[in-house]
Design a protein around this motif. Structure first.
Motif, PDB file in Angstrom:
ATOM      1  N   ASN A 137       8.123   3.143  -0.947  1.00  0.00           N
ATOM      2  CA  ASN A 137       6.901   3.755  -1.441  1.00  0.00           C
ATOM      3  C   ASN A 137       6.665   5.065  -0.699  1.00  0.00           C
ATOM      4  N   VAL A 138       5.940   5.965  -1.307  1.00  0.00           N
ATOM      5  CA  VAL A 138       5.650   7.276  -0.723  1.00  0.00           C
ATOM      6  C   VAL A 138       4.151   7.518  -0.815  1.00  0.00           C
ATOM      7  N   ASP A 139       3.565   7.890   0.285  1.00  0.00           N
ATOM      8  CA  ASP A 139       2.151   8.243   0.292  1.00  0.00           C
ATOM      9  C   ASP A 139       1.950   9.448  -0.617  1.00  0.00           C
ATOM     10  N   PRO A 140       1.132   9.331  -1.679  1.00  0.00           N
ATOM     11  CA  PRO A 140       0.965  10.462  -2.604  1.00  0.00           C
ATOM     12  C   PRO A 140       0.317  11.682  -1.964  1.00  0.00           C
ATOM     13  N   ARG A 141      -0.302  11.505  -0.773  1.00  0.00           N
ATOM     14  CA  ARG A 141      -0.910  12.623  -0.084  1.00  0.00           C
ATOM     15  C   ARG A 141       0.098  13.394   0.770  1.00  0.00           C
ATOM     16  N   ALA A 142       1.295  12.805   0.963  1.00  0.00           N
ATOM     17  CA  ALA A 142       2.292  13.420   1.833  1.00  0.00           C
ATOM     18  C   ALA A 142       3.028  14.531   1.087  1.00  0.00           C
ATOM     19  N   VAL A 143       3.529  15.503   1.848  1.00  0.00           N
ATOM     20  CA  VAL A 143       4.286  16.623   1.278  1.00  0.00           C
ATOM     21  C   VAL A 143       5.642  16.660   1.961  1.00  0.00           C
ATOM     22  N   ARG A 144       6.686  16.510   1.194  1.00  0.00           N
ATOM     23  CA  ARG A 144       8.037  16.511   1.747  1.00  0.00           C
ATOM     24  C   ARG A 144       8.561  17.944   1.751  1.00  0.00           C
ATOM     25  N   THR A 145       8.881  18.468   2.931  1.00  0.00           N
ATOM     26  CA  THR A 145       9.287  19.877   3.046  1.00  0.00           C
ATOM     27  C   THR A 145      10.794  20.042   3.066  1.00  0.00           C
ATOM     28  N   ASP A 146      11.558  18.977   3.251  1.00  0.00           N
ATOM     29  CA  ASP A 146      13.024  19.131   3.336  1.00  0.00           C
ATOM     30  C   ASP A 146      13.665  18.983   1.970  1.00  0.00           C
TER      31      ASP A 146
ATOM     32  N   THR B  13       0.834  -1.194   0.000  1.00  0.00           N
ATOM     33  CA  THR B  13       0.000   0.000   0.000  1.00  0.00           C
ATOM     34  C   THR B  13       0.860   1.231   0.000  1.00  0.00           C
ATOM     35  N   PRO B  14       0.308   2.399  -0.330  1.00  0.00           N
ATOM     36  CA  PRO B  14       1.091   3.626  -0.395  1.00  0.00           C
ATOM     37  C   PRO B  14       1.724   4.018   0.920  1.00  0.00           C
ATOM     38  N   THR B  15       1.315   3.435   2.027  1.00  0.00           N
ATOM     39  CA  THR B  15       1.884   3.826   3.326  1.00  0.00           C
ATOM     40  C   THR B  15       2.667   2.689   3.940  1.00  0.00           C
ATOM     41  N   ASP B  16       3.242   1.777   3.095  1.00  0.00           N
ATOM     42  CA  ASP B  16       3.888   0.597   3.645  1.00  0.00           C
ATOM     43  C   ASP B  16       5.220   0.882   4.295  1.00  0.00           C
ATOM     44  N   ASP B  17       5.812   2.009   4.072  1.00  0.00           N
ATOM     45  CA  ASP B  17       7.136   2.305   4.623  1.00  0.00           C
ATOM     46  C   ASP B  17       6.998   3.330   5.737  1.00  0.00           C
ATOM     47  N   ALA B  18       6.753   2.837   6.918  1.00  0.00           N
ATOM     48  CA  ALA B  18       6.507   3.744   8.038  1.00  0.00           C
ATOM     49  C   ALA B  18       7.738   4.517   8.442  1.00  0.00           C
TER      50      ALA B  18
ATOM     51  N   HIS C 217      -1.066   7.696 -16.064  1.00  0.00           N
ATOM     52  CA  HIS C 217      -0.172   7.266 -14.988  1.00  0.00           C
ATOM     53  C   HIS C 217       0.069   8.388 -13.978  1.00  0.00           C
ATOM     54  N   GLY C 218       0.032   9.642 -14.434  1.00  0.00           N
ATOM     55  CA  GLY C 218       0.099  10.747 -13.481  1.00  0.00           C
ATOM     56  C   GLY C 218      -1.111  10.748 -12.566  1.00  0.00           C
ATOM     57  N   TRP C 219      -2.297  10.512 -13.146  1.00  0.00           N
ATOM     58  CA  TRP C 219      -3.534  10.453 -12.360  1.00  0.00           C
ATOM     59  C   TRP C 219      -3.528   9.256 -11.407  1.00  0.00           C
ATOM     60  N   LEU C 220      -3.123   8.084 -11.917  1.00  0.00           N
ATOM     61  CA  LEU C 220      -3.141   6.874 -11.097  1.00  0.00           C
ATOM     62  C   LEU C 220      -2.139   6.969  -9.950  1.00  0.00           C
ATOM     63  N   GLY C 221      -0.971   7.581 -10.214  1.00  0.00           N
ATOM     64  CA  GLY C 221       0.036   7.724  -9.168  1.00  0.00           C
ATOM     65  C   GLY C 221      -0.446   8.550  -7.997  1.00  0.00           C
ATOM     66  N   ASP C 222      -1.341   9.494  -8.263  1.00  0.00           N
ATOM     67  CA  ASP C 222      -1.914  10.303  -7.184  1.00  0.00           C
ATOM     68  C   ASP C 222      -2.864   9.489  -6.307  1.00  0.00           C
ATOM     69  N   ARG C 223      -3.237   8.300  -6.756  1.00  0.00           N
ATOM     70  CA  ARG C 223      -4.222   7.508  -6.024  1.00  0.00           C
ATOM     71  C   ARG C 223      -3.651   6.248  -5.390  1.00  0.00           C
ATOM     72  N   ILE C 224      -2.786   5.534  -6.072  1.00  0.00           N
ATOM     73  CA  ILE C 224      -2.258   4.288  -5.498  1.00  0.00           C
ATOM     74  C   ILE C 224      -0.769   4.387  -5.169  1.00  0.00           C
ATOM     75  N   GLY C 225      -0.188   5.534  -5.341  1.00  0.00           N
ATOM     76  CA  GLY C 225       1.246   5.694  -5.097  1.00  0.00           C
ATOM     77  C   GLY C 225       2.025   5.577  -6.387  1.00  0.00           C
ATOM     78  N   ARG C 226       3.047   6.404  -6.528  1.00  0.00           N
ATOM     79  CA  ARG C 226       3.781   6.446  -7.790  1.00  0.00           C
ATOM     80  C   ARG C 226       4.617   5.195  -8.026  1.00  0.00           C
ATOM     81  N   ARG C 227       5.215   4.644  -6.969  1.00  0.00           N
ATOM     82  CA  ARG C 227       6.004   3.434  -7.163  1.00  0.00           C
ATOM     83  C   ARG C 227       5.131   2.297  -7.692  1.00  0.00           C
TER      84      ARG C 227
END
Length: 484
Positions: free
Chosen positions: A475-484, A3-8, A350-360
């Motif tokens: 994997n990266v949660d597509p809803r997350a925002v990386r600020t660094d 899942t998109p959040t598998d890497d805690a 694929h841009g649309w799908l990556g926003d939903r299931i994760g880009r990886r």
């Protein structure tokens, strides 16, 4: 697939939490920290929209030049008296030079800034276009020495090829400033796919320019014309703003260099910048959290470009070969026209799908389906034109489309210190893949293997492997925002 959040282990950082830069330090001078924070530009939606337009145009005309050389190489060879072997050798040397230039641009962008990197890439692509015509004339007069000059000039086109990696780094950091909530964040990949769709647009423009300009001024004129759009882009690029992430990291490094260690780490804490890594960007890309994406994504990207070489660059040769699909040349051109349309739609999907299931996960799914589509194409009987065009279009839809998700995924996978360098290493690995696959296909055909078995071994299998290898990346949660 996970899942998109598998890497805690990375979810907190990618959700925008500041890196742990706490250390026992003397009290920081708040005035120095405030002055450093004030250096960071404010990014508005208008700034982002302007950047999106400029990055699309820059990538479109970089692709125009990049594709133009391959389109016109047969005519250049005929004009300059090159044999087929010489022409192939020159193209191989250019591919190697392009990879070296594309690899080297990343550390420059991480050192001098994303905005300057865009300007450098646009200027380099324009210069390569104009000088190609001059170098070709030199090659026609002095032979071997002129060919060396031509290879060096075309290697500069690696700056244009690097445009996509710089764009991904730049826009990823701008999105982190403007798309900060989950609702907006989940649209970033689709918006970026519109920028990346400059590849099929640039390809179509290149083909059209050859059709219109070649009869007027031979092969040199399309290259000369390619210089002029760059003038507008370079002038318009003056309105681009540097990203706050780069500026804040630069200011923190400056404070450290000036001996203000407490202020540097206080600035890092307040701005969410990870200051722990002080190696050069190139060294840091192979250390710590950057090592895994550098290696895994680079290998997957390289393998996918085996398929690009076989089914994009050599697509016409495979389709028309008697031991390929034995399609008439005019029909093969029709297939290529359709494939450019499917590639455009593939980027958006694929841009649309990556926003939903994760880009990886999107990349892996696309490349696995592409490998299976091309395998079915190779096994399909000759003469079934409808089936061939359907399978070829499907293969390109799932091969090319994931690059929109992958390039944005690159930016999500690295901190600001190594983001451009990591992206450039991955981007350059594509040219390395094309180089290896080109040598492999040439050797296979020379040894008596047919086109079918050659593209199966050097195209279908590597594409399938690329889809499996990418699953090794975080994997990266597509809803997350990386600020660094």
């Amino acid at each position: 697939m996970n899942t998109p959040t598998d890497d805690a282990s990375t979810s907190a950082a990618l959700a925008g939490d500041a890196p742990d830069t706490t250390r026992p330090e003397p009290a920081a001078d708040s005035h120095l920290v405030a002055a450093a924070l004030a250096e960071a530009p404010s990014i508005t939606r208008k700034d982002l929209n302007w950047a999106l337009v400029l990055c699309f145009l820059a990538w479109t005309f970089a692709v125009y030049d990049f594709v133009l050389f391959g389109n016109l190489l047969p005519e250049m060879a005929a004009d300059l008296g090159w044999s087929s072997a010489q022409s192939t050798g020159i193209n191989t040397a250019v591919t190697a030079g392009t990879a070296l230039v594309a690899f080297g641009i990343g550390p420059i962008v991480d050192r001098f800034g994303r905005r300057k990197g865009i300007v450098l890439a646009v200027a380099g692509a324009a210069l390569a276009s104009g000088l190609t015509a001059v170098a070709g004339l030199i090659a026609g007069v002095v032979g071997g020495l002129g060919v060396i000059v031509l290879v060096m000039v075309r290697s500069m086109a690696g700056l244009g090829y690097a445009e996509q990696a710089i764009n991904a780094t730049y826009l990823n950091e701008l999105f982190a400033q403007t798309h900060t909530d989950a609702r907006r964040a989940k649209r970033r990949g689709f918006i970026y796919s519109l920028v990346q769709s400059g590849w099929p647009v640039g390809s179509v423009l290149a083909a059209a320019s050859v059709y219109v300009l070649f009869p007027i001024g031979s092969w040199e004129l399309p290259f000369v014309v390619a210089m002029f759009p760059a003038v507008f882009i370079l002038l318009a690029a003056k309105k681009l703003k540097e990203t706050p992430q780069f500026v804040l990291r630069r200011e923190a490094d400056r404070l450290l260099k000036d001996g203000h260690e407490a202020e540097a780490f206080e600035l890092a804490r307040e701005s969410g910048i990870d200051l722990a890594e002080q190696s050069t960007p190139l060294a840091a890309a192979f250390k710590g959290a950057s090592l895994r994406p550098t290696l895994i994504i680079s290998i997957a990207f390289m393998l996918s470009w085996f398929g690009v070489l076989c089914f994009v660059m050599l697509g016409t040769s495979y389709l028309t070969a008697p031991d390929g699909k034995d399609v008439p040349f005019t029909n093969a051109l029709g297939i290529l026209v359709v494939s450019n349309g499917t590639a455009f739609l593939g980027y958006l999907f694929h841009g649309w799908l990556g926003d939903r299931i994760g880009r990886r996960n999107t990349i892996a799914l696309g490349w696995i389906l592409s490998g299976l589509s091309f395998l079915a194409l190779v096994l399909a009987p000759q003469g079934s034109f409808g089936l061939i065009i359907a399978l070829y279009s499907s293969g390109l839809f799932f091969l090319i489309g994931p690059f929109a998700a992958l390039l944005f995924f690159n930016g999500e996978s690295f901190p600001a210190h190594t983001r451009a360098t990591g992206g450039s290493i991955i981007n350059a690995s594509g040219q390395l893949g094309a180089l290896i696959a080109g040598i492999g296909v040439t050797a296979a055909i020379a040894s008596g293997s047919g086109w079918g078995s050659s593209v199966m071994a050097w195209g279908c299998v590597p594409i399938l492997l690329s889809g499996l290898v990418i699953l090794g990346a975080r994997n990266v949660d597509p809803r997350a925002v990386r600020t660094d």
